[in-house]
Scaffold this motif. Structure first.
Motif, mmCIF file in Angstrom:
data_model
loop_
_atom_site.group_PDB
_atom_site.id
_atom_site.type_symbol
_atom_site.label_atom_id
_atom_site.label_comp_id
_atom_site.label_asym_id
_atom_site.label_seq_id
_atom_site.Cartn_x
_atom_site.Cartn_y
_atom_site.Cartn_z
ATOM 1 N N LYS A 184 37.015 23.873 -10.246
ATOM 2 C CA LYS A 184 37.082 22.556 -10.885
ATOM 3 C C LYS A 184 38.522 22.082 -11.037
ATOM 4 C CE LYS A 184 32.699 22.709 -13.420
ATOM 5 N NZ LYS A 184 32.043 22.668 -14.757
ATOM 6 N N ALA A 185 39.417 22.980 -11.419
ATOM 7 C CA ALA A 185 40.816 22.611 -11.606
ATOM 8 C C ALA A 185 41.456 22.169 -10.285
ATOM 9 C CB ALA A 185 41.599 23.777 -12.200
ATOM 10 N N GLU A 186 41.152 22.876 -9.204
ATOM 11 C CA GLU A 186 41.711 22.516 -7.898
ATOM 12 C C GLU A 186 41.204 21.149 -7.443
ATOM 13 O OE1 GLU A 186 44.016 23.831 -5.951
ATOM 14 O OE2 GLU A 186 44.448 25.445 -7.364
ATOM 15 N N ARG A 187 39.956 20.857 -7.721
ATOM 16 C CA ARG A 187 39.392 19.560 -7.341
ATOM 17 C C ARG A 187 40.009 18.414 -8.141
ATOM 18 N NH1 ARG A 187 32.899 21.032 -6.941
ATOM 19 N NH2 ARG A 187 32.937 21.863 -4.808
ATOM 20 N N LEU A 188 40.526 18.706 -9.330
ATOM 21 C CA LEU A 188 41.077 17.680 -10.207
ATOM 22 C C LEU A 188 42.591 17.510 -10.072
ATOM 23 C CD1 LEU A 188 39.017 18.426 -13.442
ATOM 24 C CD2 LEU A 188 38.736 16.480 -11.891
ATOM 25 N N LYS A 189 43.210 18.218 -9.148
ATOM 26 C CA LYS A 189 44.652 18.087 -8.968
ATOM 27 C C LYS A 189 45.014 16.658 -8.567
ATOM 28 C CE LYS A 189 46.447 22.700 -8.219
ATOM 29 N NZ LYS A 189 47.148 23.620 -7.303
ATOM 30 N N THR A 190 46.187 16.240 -9.003
ATOM 31 C CA THR A 190 46.625 14.856 -8.830
ATOM 32 C C THR A 190 46.516 14.365 -7.393
ATOM 33 O OG1 THR A 190 48.147 15.090 -10.693
ATOM 34 C CG2 THR A 190 48.571 13.281 -9.152
ATOM 35 N N GLU A 191 47.047 15.134 -6.450
ATOM 36 C CA GLU A 191 47.050 14.705 -5.055
ATOM 37 C C GLU A 191 45.633 14.444 -4.535
ATOM 38 O OE1 GLU A 191 48.561 16.286 -0.637
ATOM 39 O OE2 GLU A 191 48.844 17.518 -2.422
ATOM 40 N N ARG A 192 44.694 15.345 -4.864
ATOM 41 C CA ARG A 192 43.325 15.196 -4.397
ATOM 42 C C ARG A 192 42.638 14.004 -5.072
ATOM 43 N NH1 ARG A 192 41.749 18.804 -1.155
ATOM 44 N NH2 ARG A 192 39.598 18.094 -1.350
ATOM 45 N N HIS A 197 40.128 8.814 -5.057
ATOM 46 C CA HIS A 197 39.883 7.574 -5.791
ATOM 47 C C HIS A 197 40.962 6.532 -5.483
ATOM 48 C CE1 HIS A 197 36.761 9.644 -8.045
ATOM 49 N NE2 HIS A 197 37.622 10.614 -8.315
ATOM 50 N N ARG A 198 41.375 6.468 -4.231
ATOM 51 C CA ARG A 198 42.477 5.581 -3.853
ATOM 52 C C ARG A 198 42.167 4.112 -4.161
ATOM 53 N NH1 ARG A 198 40.303 7.675 0.786
ATOM 54 N NH2 ARG A 198 41.952 9.185 1.043
ATOM 55 N N THR A 199 40.903 3.703 -3.948
ATOM 56 C CA THR A 199 40.551 2.303 -4.204
ATOM 57 C C THR A 199 40.625 1.998 -5.686
ATOM 58 O OG1 THR A 199 39.050 2.290 -2.289
ATOM 59 C CG2 THR A 199 38.754 0.565 -3.939
ATOM 60 N N LEU A 200 40.098 2.903 -6.514
ATOM 61 C CA LEU A 200 40.147 2.715 -7.953
ATOM 62 C C LEU A 200 41.585 2.668 -8.456
ATOM 63 C CD1 LEU A 200 38.818 2.619 -10.778
ATOM 64 C CD2 LEU A 200 38.754 5.135 -10.715
ATOM 65 N N VAL A 201 42.405 3.590 -7.970
ATOM 66 C CA VAL A 201 43.806 3.648 -8.395
ATOM 67 C C VAL A 201 44.527 2.363 -8.006
ATOM 68 C CG1 VAL A 201 46.018 4.814 -8.036
ATOM 69 C CG2 VAL A 201 43.913 6.164 -8.312
ATOM 70 N N ALA A 202 44.256 1.860 -6.797
ATOM 71 C CA ALA A 202 44.895 0.628 -6.327
ATOM 72 C C ALA A 202 44.482 -0.563 -7.201
ATOM 73 C CB ALA A 202 44.520 0.368 -4.873
ATOM 74 N N GLN A 203 43.203 -0.620 -7.556
ATOM 75 C CA GLN A 203 42.710 -1.727 -8.389
ATOM 76 C C GLN A 203 43.311 -1.684 -9.784
ATOM 77 O OE1 GLN A 203 38.488 -1.078 -8.201
ATOM 78 N NE2 GLN A 203 38.214 -2.297 -6.345
#
Length: 206
Positions: A184-192, A197-203
């Motif tokens: 779970k921690a690896e999946r939640l790393k910032t880069e991943r 969620h690139r679209t969400l982050v951009a919005q």
């Protein structure tokens, strides 16, 4: 739509540390992990199924696959050959699937050189005495093989600094919880998360 490449989790341990049991429980934990199934020339043990536990092949077939460059890593362990399919591994990760690879230290090092972002997890037994007891109670190997496995365990444990995480498997349930936390921690790393969620982050940042 561009998919976020899958994580590659490498789990290594000396024989008898409980790696196989932990991997089995992790795969049943609902985390949507796919197990990379190795090819081997080792004969099936009681209860093992071809295509589920390993792809069991004869030595001639294995060496032909090795010659054709089909393995991302291969190794000889206790007189038996093992190898991981590079084609399957690449396709699965490109599709976004997180992969679990159960492998020895020798193979783990080869994989880490090709996939530097892979996550290495080493499983330790709680003591030498417990390790010896586990090997003896498995009743799958003779005394000479057990002796060799205990000697090999010392050599493998010398490589623990090459891994990202270390789990002491004194209690299966607790060790499993630790494994789940790592995934779970690896999946939640910032880069991943930024990639996923690139679209969400951009919005949200515009």
């Amino acid at each position: 739509m561009i998919k976020t490449p899958g994580c590659l989790f490498i789990i290594s341990a000396p024989s008898g540390a409980g790696k196989t049991s932990l991997v089995r429980e992790l795969l049943q934990s609902g985390l949507n992990l796919s197990l990379s199934i190795s090819h081997t020339t080792r004969p099936p043990r009681t209860g093992e199924i071809n295509g589920r536990d390993y792809h069991f092949v004869n030595e001639e077939k294995f060496k032909q696959m090795l010659f054709n460059g089909e393995f991302v890593e291969s190794a000889e362990v206790y007189g038996n050959l093992y190898g991981t399919s590079q084609h399957w591994l690449n396709d699965a990760m490109t599709s976004g699937q997180d992969i679990l690879l159960e492998i020895d230290c020798q193979g783990a090092k080869q994989i880490q050189q090709i996939f530097p972002h892979s996550i290495g997890i080493f499983i330790l037994p709680p003591s030498v005495e417990v390790l010896a007891t586990r090997l003896k109670t498995r009743a799958q190997d003779n005394s000479e093989v057990i002796k060799k496995r205990l000697m090999a365990a010392r050599e493998e444990i010398n490589h623990i600094a090459e891994f990202n995480y270390i789990i002491v498997n004194n209690n299966l349930d607790e060790a499993l919880k630790d494994l789940i936390c790592i995934v779970k921690a690896e999946r939640l790393k910032t880069e991943r998360q930024i990639m996923k969620h690139r679209t969400l982050v951009a919005q949200l940042s515009s």
